[in-house]
Design an enzyme around this catalytic site. Structure first.
Site: not given
Length: 156
Positions: A65-68, A103
């Site tokens: 779940l790569p996110h920033a 996300l």
């Protein structure tokens, strides 16, 4: 705001053939490149990679779940991909991943960002949901899955 409302057909890709974590993150960023909520694609890339350096977003159970939280987007941006084969993502459970969510939310949407991360983790963490995601033959099945699973959930 719900997952199925944030996901659009153009931001879902099934059975990607990728071999490395870097390829996966690049592919996910490419998927959202034309998303109307993305204001600055290069800043989004930098912020996602910065977050990934802090700690792997391989959250276990075959999910990454790569996110920033970033000024690079004006609205929440969500993408989903499944991989043809599992790959190493430095996950917390040391298992390879096959389902990827990207996300990105505006900086000021911290509460919503955390709630979306939680909902994605809760739903995709279920074995039946993962199985349906991995066996989906078209994007419409993925959207229908989230619509069905979130029908009794409140808006975020």
């Amino acid at each position: 705001m719900k997952i199925e409302g944030l996901l659009s057909e153009s931001c879902i890709v099934l059975n990607l053939e990728l071999a490395t974590k870097a390829e996966v993150i690049d592919a996910m960023l490419s998927i959202v490149a034309e998303h109307p909520g993305v204001k600055d694609h290069e800043k989004l890339r930098r912020d996602v990679l910065k977050r990934e350096k802090e700690m792997s977003t391989g959250i276990g159970k075959q999910i990454a779940l790569p996110h920033a939280k970033t000024e690079a987007v004006s609205t929440p941006v969500l993408a989903l991909a499944t991989l043809k084969s599992r790959i190493n993502f430095d996950s917390i459970d040391n298992e390879p991943v096959q389902i990827i969510f990207l996300l990105a939310t505006p900086e000021e949407m911290l509460a919503e960002h955390l709630k979306l991360l939680g909902r994605i983790t809760r739903l995709a963490g279920r074995e039946d949901v993962r199985g349906r995601l991995l066996s989906a033959s078209c994007v419409a099945e993925v959207l229908a899955l989230f619509r069905e699973e979130e029908k009794d959930f409140p808006q975020i």
